[in-house]
Design an enzyme around this catalytic site. Structure first.
Site, PDB file in Angstrom:
ATOM      1  N   CYS A 125       2.157   1.601   7.888  1.00 28.70           N
ATOM      2  CA  CYS A 125       1.421   1.874   6.663  1.00 28.70           C
ATOM      3  C   CYS A 125       1.194   0.562   5.903  1.00 28.70           C
ATOM      4  O   CYS A 125       2.131  -0.187   5.660  1.00 28.70           O
ATOM      5  CB  CYS A 125       2.232   2.850   5.822  1.00 28.70           C
ATOM      6  SG  CYS A 125       2.068   2.632   4.071  1.00 28.70           S
ATOM      7  N   GLU A 126      -0.068   0.285   5.573  1.00 27.26           N
ATOM      8  CA  GLU A 126      -0.374  -0.994   4.949  1.00 27.26           C
ATOM      9  C   GLU A 126       0.034  -1.045   3.473  1.00 27.26           C
ATOM     10  O   GLU A 126       0.040  -2.099   2.867  1.00 27.26           O
ATOM     11  CB  GLU A 126      -1.859  -1.326   5.098  1.00 27.26           C
ATOM     12  CG  GLU A 126      -2.798  -0.454   4.299  1.00 27.26           C
ATOM     13  CD  GLU A 126      -4.255  -0.836   4.547  1.00 27.26           C
ATOM     14  OE1 GLU A 126      -4.537  -1.554   5.509  1.00 27.26           O
ATOM     15  OE2 GLU A 126      -5.111  -0.390   3.755  1.00 27.26           O
ATOM     16  N   HIS A 127       0.368   0.091   2.899  1.00 27.94           N
ATOM     17  CA  HIS A 127       0.769   0.103   1.488  1.00 27.94           C
ATOM     18  C   HIS A 127       2.241  -0.220   1.296  1.00 27.94           C
ATOM     19  O   HIS A 127       2.626  -0.757   0.277  1.00 27.94           O
ATOM     20  CB  HIS A 127       0.464   1.467   0.864  1.00 27.94           C
ATOM     21  CG  HIS A 127      -0.983   1.819   0.924  1.00 27.94           C
ATOM     22  ND1 HIS A 127      -1.440   3.075   1.268  1.00 27.94           N
ATOM     23  CD2 HIS A 127      -2.078   1.063   0.707  1.00 27.94           C
ATOM     24  CE1 HIS A 127      -2.758   3.069   1.268  1.00 27.94           C
ATOM     25  NE2 HIS A 127      -3.167   1.872   0.928  1.00 27.94           N
ATOM     26  N   HIS A 128       3.069   0.160   2.273  1.00 27.43           N
ATOM     27  CA  HIS A 128       4.510  -0.032   2.118  1.00 27.43           C
ATOM     28  C   HIS A 128       5.155  -0.822   3.258  1.00 27.43           C
ATOM     29  O   HIS A 128       6.356  -1.062   3.229  1.00 27.43           O
ATOM     30  CB  HIS A 128       5.211   1.335   2.017  1.00 27.43           C
ATOM     31  CG  HIS A 128       4.696   2.183   0.893  1.00 27.43           C
ATOM     32  ND1 HIS A 128       3.700   3.123   1.069  1.00 27.43           N
ATOM     33  CD2 HIS A 128       5.014   2.205  -0.415  1.00 27.43           C
ATOM     34  CE1 HIS A 128       3.445   3.699  -0.094  1.00 27.43           C
ATOM     35  NE2 HIS A 128       4.216   3.171  -1.010  1.00 27.43           N
ATOM     36  N   GLN A 133      -3.758   6.103   7.921  1.00 24.04           N
ATOM     37  CA  GLN A 133      -4.023   7.070   8.996  1.00 24.04           C
ATOM     38  C   GLN A 133      -5.494   7.467   9.062  1.00 24.04           C
ATOM     39  O   GLN A 133      -6.050   7.657  10.139  1.00 24.04           O
ATOM     40  CB  GLN A 133      -3.134   8.305   8.792  1.00 24.04           C
ATOM     41  CG  GLN A 133      -3.211   9.291   9.955  1.00 24.04           C
ATOM     42  CD  GLN A 133      -2.288  10.474   9.777  1.00 24.04           C
ATOM     43  OE1 GLN A 133      -1.214  10.353   9.173  1.00 24.04           O
ATOM     44  NE2 GLN A 133      -2.685  11.622  10.295  1.00 24.04           N
ATOM     45  N   HIS A 138       5.012   9.939   7.897  1.00 19.33           N
ATOM     46  CA  HIS A 138       4.998   8.637   7.226  1.00 19.33           C
ATOM     47  C   HIS A 138       6.363   8.358   6.612  1.00 19.33           C
ATOM     48  O   HIS A 138       6.785   9.062   5.694  1.00 19.33           O
ATOM     49  CB  HIS A 138       3.923   8.619   6.137  1.00 19.33           C
ATOM     50  CG  HIS A 138       2.532   8.620   6.697  1.00 19.33           C
ATOM     51  ND1 HIS A 138       1.687   7.546   6.594  1.00 19.33           N
ATOM     52  CD2 HIS A 138       1.863   9.568   7.389  1.00 19.33           C
ATOM     53  CE1 HIS A 138       0.539   7.835   7.198  1.00 19.33           C
ATOM     54  NE2 HIS A 138       0.617   9.051   7.685  1.00 19.33           N
ATOM     55  N   CYS A 170       7.201   6.066   4.681  1.00 18.31           N
ATOM     56  CA  CYS A 170       7.112   5.695   3.263  1.00 18.31           C
ATOM     57  C   CYS A 170       7.182   6.932   2.372  1.00 18.31           C
ATOM     58  O   CYS A 170       7.634   6.869   1.238  1.00 18.31           O
ATOM     59  CB  CYS A 170       5.849   4.885   2.988  1.00 18.31           C
ATOM     60  SG  CYS A 170       4.314   5.736   3.353  1.00 18.31           S
TER      61      CYS A 170
HETATM   62 ZN   LIG Z   1       2.912   4.065   2.745  1.00 20.63          ZN
END
Ligand SMILES: [Zn+2]
Length: 212
Positions: free
Chosen positions: A100-103, A141, A169, A171
């Protein structure tokens, strides 16, 4: 200089190459940064368990993002065959590991891919390798699903493509945002799968997902 370690090669799932590949210069820089990160977290980077961790994470992260160095269209082009088969081709339960590119935490699950050939087919293991090439990057995703669909549509030019991804996920799970084991499902279709509800239903029935 690049170091390449060849692992097991293609597994029985069809084409998930286990090749560790890292760049020595990038590894050295990442190692430096991870040493600083450990320090910022209040850890003693010199204690035994952590001594090799920055270098190990530096290599591991390059492995997990090695998809940037791969052209997924080339994978398909490397095994394209003329064939008059016009029924749905399905590759289901392709193991999926992405980040996941956010976390910068993993999301893991399964991809199901189908296409309806229009004079051309590709090797089944190549479909799994396209999934891998896009998954081994920093991702969301939704984009991953569409990238796989578009690559197959643009390269193979079939009568339709369907992609469904079901993933957990970390995260969400680890941070308590989501109930444990709650799976996110995304889908993307073209051509016959978009136009014909019957074709789409058949695909969804065959992959055995609860998606409606
Ligand atoms: Zn994430």
């Amino acid at each position: 200089m690049d170091s390449i370690n060849f692992g097991m090669g293609e597994n029985q799932n069809g084409g998930y190459d286990r090749i560790d590949r890292w760049n020595d210069e990038i590894t050295a820089k990442l190692t430096e940064h991870y040493t600083a990160i450990l320090h910022l977290l209040g850890e003693d980077g010199r204690r035994e368990g952590l001594k090799e961790t920055p270098a190990r994470v530096a290599k591991s992260l390059q492995f997990l993002t090695q998809g940037y160095g791969t052209d997924p269209a080339d994978i398909l082009k490397s095994a394209m065959f003329q064939e008059d088969y016009e029924e749905m081709v399905i590759v289901k339960d392709i193991e999926l590991f992405s980040m996941c590119e956010h976390h910068l935490l993993p999301f893991i699950g399964k991809a199901h891919v189908a296409y309806i050939p229009d004079g051309r087919i590709t090797g089944l293991s190549k479909i799994a390798r396209v999934v891998e090439a896009y998954a081994r990057r920093l991702q969301v995703q939704e984009r991953l699903t569409v990238q796989i669909r578009d690559c197959i549509q643009d390269t193979l030019k079939p009568l339709g493509v369907a992609v469904v991804i079901e993933a957990l996920h970390l995260c969400m799970v680890m941070r308590g945002v989501q109930k444990q084991h709650s799976v996110t499902t995304t889908s993307a279709f073209t051509g016959g799968f978009m136009k014909s509800e019957k074709t789409r239903e058949e695909f969804i029935h065959l992959i055995g997902t609860t998606l409606r």
